[in-house]
Design an enzyme around this catalytic site. Sequence first.
Site, PDB file in Angstrom:
ATOM      1  N   ALA A  60      50.417  41.724  94.456  1.00  0.00           N
ATOM      2  CA  ALA A  60      50.437  40.746  95.551  1.00  0.00           C
ATOM      3  C   ALA A  60      49.295  40.981  96.528  1.00  0.00           C
ATOM      4  O   ALA A  60      48.601  40.032  96.937  1.00  0.00           O
ATOM      5  CB  ALA A  60      51.782  40.793  96.276  1.00  0.00           C
ATOM      6  N   GLU A  61      49.070  42.226  96.920  1.00  0.00           N
ATOM      7  CA  GLU A  61      48.001  42.503  97.886  1.00  0.00           C
ATOM      8  C   GLU A  61      46.635  42.216  97.280  1.00  0.00           C
ATOM      9  O   GLU A  61      45.740  41.701  97.956  1.00  0.00           O
ATOM     10  CB  GLU A  61      48.065  43.939  98.400  1.00  0.00           C
ATOM     11  CG  GLU A  61      47.018  44.184  99.466  1.00  0.00           C
ATOM     12  CD  GLU A  61      47.363  45.302 100.439  1.00  0.00           C
ATOM     13  OE1 GLU A  61      46.477  45.607 101.258  1.00  0.00           O
ATOM     14  OE2 GLU A  61      48.474  45.839 100.388  1.00  0.00           O
ATOM     15  N   THR A  62      46.482  42.507  96.013  1.00  0.00           N
ATOM     16  CA  THR A  62      45.219  42.212  95.342  1.00  0.00           C
ATOM     17  C   THR A  62      44.926  40.715  95.373  1.00  0.00           C
ATOM     18  O   THR A  62      43.848  40.289  95.782  1.00  0.00           O
ATOM     19  CB  THR A  62      45.254  42.713  93.885  1.00  0.00           C
ATOM     20  OG1 THR A  62      45.426  44.136  93.892  1.00  0.00           O
ATOM     21  CG2 THR A  62      43.986  42.354  93.138  1.00  0.00           C
TER      22      THR A  62
END
Length: 138
Positions: A60-62
């Site tokens: 998700a952060e990527t």
Amino acid sequence: MDIAADAVEGLFTSGGGALGERMGIELSEASPDRVVGTMPVVGNTQPYGLLHGGASCVLAETLGSVGAAMHGQTVDRPFAVGVDINATHHKGARSGVVTGVARPVHRGRTMATYEVVITDDDGDRVCTARITCLLRGA
């Protein structure tokens, strides 16, 4: 290509950086409006054999960071630094590949927030995450 553009291109070609590459993240689509990537479940599990919640957060952060960085280029702030992430894990995954799709919730001059929906091979929602990034200039 300038340093900022090189950084965004590097995010795309490396699966979002060294950690993303190590986890097997592959990006298939990237724009400020939508970022899509996949990650294998095998190799990213917790001791019970389920996809690790932290792995979902890395995916998700990527994806959210790539979208934010691409948006940031439009407002002369091409570097995105995650400042908040939260995730709800709806269902476990034991095998196959999960797919994340990041879409913007807010895109400002100094911050961008993306919602990321992660699904399994059957299209069932595994996780919903929200990532907020601070946009920084070169």
